[in-house]
Design an enzyme around this catalytic site. Structure first.
Site, PDB file in Angstrom:
ATOM      1  CB  CYS A  51      -4.621  13.793  -6.328  1.00  0.00           C
ATOM      2  SG  CYS A  51      -3.212  14.161  -7.376  1.00  0.00           S
ATOM      3  CB  ALA A  54       0.169  12.570  -5.913  1.00  0.00           C
ATOM      4  NE  ARG A  85       7.431   8.761  -3.261  1.00  0.00           N
ATOM      5  CZ  ARG A  85       7.782   7.683  -3.962  1.00  0.00           C
ATOM      6  NH1 ARG A  85       8.319   7.804  -5.141  1.00  0.00           N
ATOM      7  NH2 ARG A  85       7.583   6.490  -3.462  1.00  0.00           N
ATOM      8  CG  HIS A 183      -0.180   3.681  -4.725  1.00  0.00           C
ATOM      9  ND1 HIS A 183      -0.550   3.695  -3.409  1.00  0.00           N
ATOM     10  CD2 HIS A 183       0.653   4.738  -4.892  1.00  0.00           C
ATOM     11  CE1 HIS A 183       0.032   4.703  -2.795  1.00  0.00           C
ATOM     12  NE2 HIS A 183       0.769   5.360  -3.678  1.00  0.00           N
TER      13      HIS A 183
HETATM   14  S1  CFN Z   1       2.350   6.978  -1.454  1.00  0.00           S
HETATM   15 FE1  CFN Z   1       3.551   5.430  -0.378  1.00  0.00          FE
HETATM   16  S2  CFN Z   1       4.883   4.193  -1.520  1.00  0.00           S
HETATM   17  S3  CFN Z   1       2.641   4.131   1.095  1.00  0.00           S
HETATM   18 FE2  CFN Z   1       4.389   5.099   1.976  1.00  0.00          FE
HETATM   19  S4  CFN Z   1       6.036   3.726   1.725  1.00  0.00           S
HETATM   20 FE3  CFN Z   1       4.714   7.643   2.155  1.00  0.00          FE
HETATM   21  S5  CFN Z   1       3.179   9.066   1.543  1.00  0.00           S
HETATM   22 MO1  CFN Z   1       5.197   9.941   0.943  1.00  0.00          MO
HETATM   23  S6  CFN Z   1       5.408   9.072  -1.162  1.00  0.00           S
HETATM   24 FE4  CFN Z   1       6.312   7.640   0.217  1.00  0.00          FE
HETATM   25 FE5  CFN Z   1       6.035   5.108   0.066  1.00  0.00          FE
HETATM   26 FE6  CFN Z   1       4.420   3.163   0.351  1.00  0.00          FE
HETATM   27 FE7  CFN Z   1       3.830   7.950  -0.172  1.00  0.00          FE
HETATM   28  S7  CFN Z   1       7.873   6.230  -0.399  1.00  0.00           S
HETATM   29  S8  CFN Z   1       6.641   8.691   2.069  1.00  0.00           S
HETATM   30  S9  CFN Z   1       4.229   6.227   3.829  1.00  0.00           S
HETATM   31  N1  CFN Z   1       4.819   6.454   0.665  1.00  0.00           N
HETATM   32  C1  HCA Z   2       2.853  12.378  -2.434  1.00  0.00           C
HETATM   33  C2  HCA Z   2       4.344  12.430  -2.166  1.00  0.00           C
HETATM   34  C3  HCA Z   2       4.693  12.588  -0.702  1.00  0.00           C
HETATM   35  C4  HCA Z   2       4.335  13.947  -0.178  1.00  0.00           C
HETATM   36  C5  HCA Z   2       4.852  14.181   1.205  1.00  0.00           C
HETATM   37  C6  HCA Z   2       4.051  15.093   2.093  1.00  0.00           C
HETATM   38  C7  HCA Z   2       6.230  12.344  -0.564  1.00  0.00           C
HETATM   39  O1  HCA Z   2       2.140  11.570  -1.868  1.00  0.00           O
HETATM   40  O2  HCA Z   2       2.382  13.169  -3.254  1.00  0.00           O
HETATM   41  O3  HCA Z   2       3.131  15.751   1.634  1.00  0.00           O
HETATM   42  O4  HCA Z   2       4.350  15.165   3.280  1.00  0.00           O
HETATM   43  O5  HCA Z   2       6.614  11.445   0.128  1.00  0.00           O
HETATM   44  O6  HCA Z   2       6.985  13.111  -1.139  1.00  0.00           O
HETATM   45  O7  HCA Z   2       4.016  11.605   0.053  1.00  0.00           O
END
Ligand code: CFN
Ligand code: HCA
Length: 529
Positions: A51, A54, A85, A183
């Site tokens: 969401c 998050a 995370r 974001h």
């Molecule tokens: S929200 Fe982003 S900030 S988009 Fe990416 S690289 Fe994932 S979903 Mo999990 S939290 Fe994580 Fe980053 Fe950019 Fe999220 S560090 S792994 S692909 N990510």
């Molecule tokens: C998030 C965090 C997350 C969750 C990972 C997942 C992360 O977007 O709320 O559900 O597999 O990297 O910890 O993306």
């Protein structure tokens, strides 16, 4: 019928109508096909998305170690984002580090009915008494917007009362369609209240910020190690192991590197407009991608000494991993992968897989926007050499004139990639005919496509990983690396290859026959026997 049609064929006409534009099967590669993205998930579908809260609290502002981040809402949201995370952070000497803590107002029913601002102010005064932070951030969960608590007014009152920085974020979970809205909200807050408020100038000749590096599994530290060897000064990192203290000075750096384009491009664009700071899209996941990124940076600064040092460090780092890269290539070459993560990793890991001869046959994102799929020409005004992108010159061959070559000719040949890399091409353009790209992949589609396309490994997230693995397809988790890592940079690439090889060669679940395949699942007694 191709795989895409066979999968979509299972849907009712209403769901089919929605999903068909989110799934493409590549034709005439390199393909210019378009995809629908960043739209609302069909209610009832088990999506992997998170969401808005998050995205703001969990992803962008949460990792800032010297900021005390309070989740304003019932305890569930604060608890869920407490340490799940893997954004690692190390305390500065004498500095504050609140990453291990979970701060929440723990709202109860009376607070929802009568309002929660008083409780929030009480939480802030308690936090001030115990921790004395320089900066407090307040992140709103769904009920806050619904009941109308004014977190921004509380933030202003906090600043007046305690003389510290306090920022409210209206990042209620329901805003937007995914983490992505969070974001954006977080980026606006950092830009408005923090960036530009400091005056500590960098000392080195070339200084940078890294945007969109969250130090998952220590990735940021591995990147820092290499960048510092070359001689760069890193002013601040957004936001892995990041801090309020350093982010204040972000506007004084020469260049912004954008690692995760999805979560932070807003800051890069705003800093370009407000301070004139150029930004360069980079990717430090993958050996070839890292080399390209380092060379692009050297090209940007256009300083012969820096270019020479960049090549030296590349050579040295490659020499250190060469044997292991060759070993894992021999184990992985020809394997096929599925890659599905949030908003930028899927594309980054395509590059790393390619280094080891693994082709990505299924790829997708949870919440990316069209530009993440389709690629986009993103390059700043390169000083004195505006039109060259330096992408045709991307071998990892040493220049024998300059350096005593550490590799033999055949070794260099082995290191050369099959497909020339391009950090800007985008996911779709890098895939071959017949491969599938999918947006907001849900659990049913994951299972169907894995059955149809049979990847040797599927890189995924927490929610989908275990179904895949127990179904007999090995899986590695791309959000927290199954507690391994770092996976970025030169050394990280070897860690990744080791983990992928381990998963493929010890695929224990593939040898287990589930009981429902050999016996009836109807268990019971008849007539009291
Ligand atoms: S929200 Fe982003 S900030 S988009 Fe990416 S690289 Fe994932 S979903 Mo999990 S939290 Fe994580 Fe980053 Fe950019 Fe999220 S560090 S792994 S692909 N990510
Ligand atoms: C998030 C965090 C997350 C969750 C990972 C997942 C992360 O977007 O709320 O559900 O597999 O990297 O910890 O993306």
């Amino acid at each position: 019928m191709n795989e895409r049609t066979r999968m979509l064929d299972k849907y009712s006409s209403r769901v089919y109508k929605n999903r068909k534009d989110h799934v493409i099967q590549i034709e005439n590669a390199p393909s210019g096909q378009e995809i629908t993205a960043n739209t609302r998930t069909v209610p009832g579908i088990i999506t992997n998305r998170g969401c808005c809260y998050a995205g703001c609290k969990g992803v962008v502002v949460g990792p800032m170690k010297d900021c005390l981040v309070i989740t304003h809402g019932p305890i569930g949201c604060g608890f869920y984002t407490w340490g799940t995370r893997r954004n690692k952070a190390a305390s500065e000497k004498g500095g504050q580090n609140y990453i291990p803590y979970c701060f929440s107002t723990d709202m109860q029913e009376p607070d929802i009915v009568f309002g929660g601002e008083k409780k929030l102010e009480k939480a802030i005064s308690e936090a001030m008494e115990i921790f004395k932070p320089e900066c407090i951030m307040i992140c709103s969960t769904c009920p806050i917007g619904l009941i109308g608590d004014d977190v921004h007014a509380v933030a202003r009152r906090t600043e007046e009362k305690y003389g510290i920085k306090c920022i409210g974020f209206s990042c209620e979970g329901y805003k937007g369609v995914s983490q992505s809205a969070g974001h954006h909200i977080a980026n606006n807050g950092l830009m408005k209240y923090i960036i530009g408020t400091g005056d500590k100038r960098p000392k080195a000749k070339h200084s940078i910020n890294i945007l969109g590096e969250y130090n998952i599994g220590g990735d940021g530290w591995e990147e820092e190690r290499v960048l510092k060897r070359i001689g760069y000064e890193i002013v601040t990192i957004f936001t892995g192991d990041g801090s309020y203290e350093t982010m204040k000075n972000a506007h004084l750096a020469d260049l912004n590197l954008v690692m995760c384009h999805r979560s932070i491009n807003y800051v890069a664009e705003m800093m370009k407009t407000k301070y004139g700071t150029d930004w360069l899209k980079v990717n430090f996941v993958g050996i070839g991608a890292t080399i390209q990124s380092l060379r692009d940076m050297a090209k940007y600064f256009n300083d012969p000494e820096l270019t020479e040092r960049t090549e030296e460090v590349i050579q040295d780092e490659l020499a250190a991993i060469f044997d292991e890269v060759e070993y894992y290539k021999s184990k992985l070459k020809g394997k096929k992968a599925g890659v599905f993560a949030g908003g930028s990793r899927s594309h980054h890991y395509q590059a790393l897989l390619r280094d080891f001869g693994v082709e990505t046959i299924i790829a997708g994102y949870e919440f990316a926007h069209r530009d993440d799929y389709e690629g986009r020409e993103v390059i700043p005004t390169i000083k004195e050499d505006a039109d060259s992108k330096n992408i045709e010159n991307l071998t990892i061959e040493p220049d024998p004139e300059k350096y005593s070559p550490k590799f033999t000719e055949s070794e260099i040949e082995a290191l050369r990639r099959d497909i020339p890399l391009d950090n800007y091409a985008g996911m779709i353009r890098e895939m071959k005919d017949g491969y599938v790209v999918i947006d907001d992949f849900n659990h049913a589609e994951t299972e169907m496509l894995i059955k149809l396309m049979k990847p040797d490994i599927f890189l995924s997230g927490i929610k989908d990983k275990y179904i895949i693995q127990k179904g007999g397809t090995p899986s590695r988790q791309m959000h927290s690396y199954d507690y391994s890592g770092p996976y970025a940079g030169f050394k990280g690439a070897v860690n990744f290859a080791r983990d992928v090889a381990m998963a493929i060669y010890t695929n224990a679940w593939a040898f287990v026959v589930p009981p429902w395949k050999t016996q009836s699942t109807l268990v019971g007694t008849v007539g009291g026997d």
